[in-house]
Write an enzyme that holds these catalytic residues in place. Structure first.
Site, PDB file in Angstrom:
ATOM      1  N   HIS A   7      47.172  68.212  57.610  1.00 36.58           N
ATOM      2  CA  HIS A   7      46.633  69.504  57.622  1.00 36.58           C
ATOM      3  C   HIS A   7      47.247  69.867  58.912  1.00 36.58           C
ATOM      4  CE1 HIS A   7      44.481  72.994  57.004  1.00 36.58           C
ATOM      5  NE2 HIS A   7      43.219  72.428  56.757  1.00 36.58           N
ATOM      6  N   LYS A  38      47.750  75.408  32.126  1.00 38.29           N
ATOM      7  CA  LYS A  38      48.421  75.179  30.914  1.00 38.29           C
ATOM      8  C   LYS A  38      49.428  73.977  30.976  1.00 38.29           C
ATOM      9  CE  LYS A  38      48.704  80.205  30.348  1.00 38.29           C
ATOM     10  NZ  LYS A  38      49.490  81.194  30.607  1.00 38.29           N
ATOM     11  N   ARG A  51      37.953  78.412  54.987  1.00 42.28           N
ATOM     12  CA  ARG A  51      38.448  78.653  56.028  1.00 42.28           C
ATOM     13  C   ARG A  51      40.048  78.944  56.073  1.00 42.28           C
ATOM     14  NH1 ARG A  51      33.824  76.810  57.168  1.00 42.28           N
ATOM     15  NH2 ARG A  51      34.389  75.601  55.391  1.00 42.28           N
ATOM     16  N   THR A  52      40.622  77.839  55.574  1.00 43.57           N
ATOM     17  CA  THR A  52      42.208  77.755  55.348  1.00 43.57           C
ATOM     18  C   THR A  52      42.620  79.173  54.533  1.00 43.57           C
ATOM     19  OG1 THR A  52      41.909  75.661  55.669  1.00 43.57           O
ATOM     20  CG2 THR A  52      44.003  76.373  55.272  1.00 43.57           C
ATOM     21  N   ARG A  96      47.769  74.443  49.411  1.00 40.13           N
ATOM     22  CA  ARG A  96      46.988  73.078  49.510  1.00 40.13           C
ATOM     23  C   ARG A  96      46.692  72.303  47.998  1.00 40.13           C
ATOM     24  NH1 ARG A  96      40.709  73.170  51.985  1.00 40.13           N
ATOM     25  NH2 ARG A  96      42.096  73.132  53.824  1.00 40.13           N
TER      26      ARG A  96
HETATM   27  N1   CP Z   1      39.120  73.425  57.890  1.00 39.27           N
HETATM   28  C1   CP Z   1      39.271  73.504  56.693  1.00 39.27           C
HETATM   29  O1   CP Z   1      40.286  73.110  56.271  1.00 39.27           O
HETATM   30  O2   CP Z   1      38.249  73.936  55.912  1.00 39.27           O
HETATM   31  P1   CP Z   1      38.460  74.672  54.327  1.00 39.27           P
HETATM   32  O3   CP Z   1      38.269  73.474  53.516  1.00 39.27           O
HETATM   33  O4   CP Z   1      37.405  75.631  54.314  1.00 39.27           O
HETATM   34  O5   CP Z   1      39.857  75.362  54.394  1.00 39.27           O
END
Ligand code: CP
Length: 325
Positions: A152, A103, A74-75, A124
């Site tokens: 998040h 590496k 999603r993100t 992320r």
């Molecule tokens: N909600 C969320 O962060 O989903 P993903 O891990 O798929 O990005």
């Protein structure tokens, strides 16, 4: 925290982006109620834009690097779609094992590389504080797309936007967070974002997965109230929002512990018969069995609408950070 420099392009007046232009987005603590209202307003406009036209050229000529050290559907894809729907382009590094990270390149050098090519970096990472560490080195804005069990922030924005759209307000609600409250960065961020709004929090988890001390102290420090429960039946009848989370296998060092708690809660139509008619069920997704597919038919199941809202919120945030909102 502002990125040290952005580009030679003309800077917009700060009042056109509520001070977000050129900012790193690291924590929900940055979002004042005014900034929240501003982002929600722009997100509404982005929804209209997508529904009417599909795309626009607001971010034409801008490039976003999508740097993901942890899996995401999603993100990652909503940030890419957001950039592309606004006419921008994307450098997708969705699996760092195919980059020079494999590496041994450090996060600092990876960020300093990508900012040579991109105007904003979405990151992320599996370590708490990685986004803040990246921001120490970056001259371009870093957007935290999840740092380990930390925060998040863009998920919390879309969660709060969803609650407001679905229930008409963000204040004086009873909000239950259920499941993995210990490792769940989404519930950490959302709880922080909802402080000082008269929310009554119900934290529902096995003892092993209780909300961390730090967050509980922040709730009481803000003058808000919470109670803790192991049995969802104790709270299901009173909640306005039931925010369900996955027990995250990848965070456990002892898999026997994971096995003991993984099926602690399963949301079913039978359980929702005890809930109010005007309430919503949310989940950041992915789910791995904690909400049955039968629940999807219930109009109170808001998690797919929540996921869709992520596109509009991320379009709004990118436009603001890049000074084009
Ligand atoms: N909600 C969320 O962060 O989903 P993903 O891990 O798929 O990005």
């Amino acid at each position: 925290m502002k990125a040290r420099s952005t580009s030679d392009r003309p800077r917009p007046a700060d009042n056109t982006t509520n001070g977000l232009y050129g900012q790193h987005i690291l924590s929900v603590r940055q979002f004042t109620p005014e900034v929240l209202e501003y982002i929600f307003g722009v997100a509404d406009e982005m929804r209209t834009l997508v529904e009417r036209f599909g795309s626009a050229d607001l971010l034409q000529g801008q490039i976003m690097a999508n740097l993901f050290y942890e899996p995401s559907t999603r993100t990652s894809s909503s940030f890419m779609a957001a950039m592309q729907r606004l006419g921008g382009q994307v450098i997708p590094i969705n699996s760092v094992k195919f980059s020079s990270v494999s590496k041994g390149e450090s996060l600092a050098d990876t960020v300093r590389t990508l900012e040579c090519y991109a105007d904003v970096i979405v990151l992320r990472h599996y370590e708490v504080g990685a986004a803040a560490e990246a921001a120490r080195w970056a001259h371009k804005p870093i957007i935290n797309a999840g740092d380990g069990v930390g925060e998040h922030p863009t998920q919390a924005l879309l969660d709060a936007y969803t609650i407001r759209r679905e229930l008409g307000r963000l204040d004086n609600l009873t909000v239950a967070m259920l499941g993995d409250l210990r490792f769940g960065r989404t519930v950490h961020s959302l709880t922080r974002l909802l402080l000082r709004r008269g929310i009554t929090f119900r934290f529902v988890s096995p003892r092993l997965l209780r909300m961390p001390d730090e967050i509980r102290q922040e709730v009481t420090g803000a003058g808000d109230t919470f109670t803790e429960h192991e049995d969802v039946h104790e709270i299901i009848g009173e909640v306005d929002v039931l925010y369900v989370t996955r027990v995250q296998k990848e965070r456990f060092t002892d898999l026997a512990e994971y096995e003991r708690v993984k099926d602690s809660y399963i949301i079913t139509p039978e359980l929702l018969r005890e809930a109010k008619e005007q309430m919503i069920v949310m989940h950041p997704l992915p789910r791995v069995g904690e909400i049955t597919y039968e629940v999807d038919e219930d109009p109170r199941a808001a998690y797919f609408r929540q996921m869709q809202n992520g596109l509009y919120i991320r379009m709004a945030l990118l436009a603001a950070v890049l000074g084009r909102a």
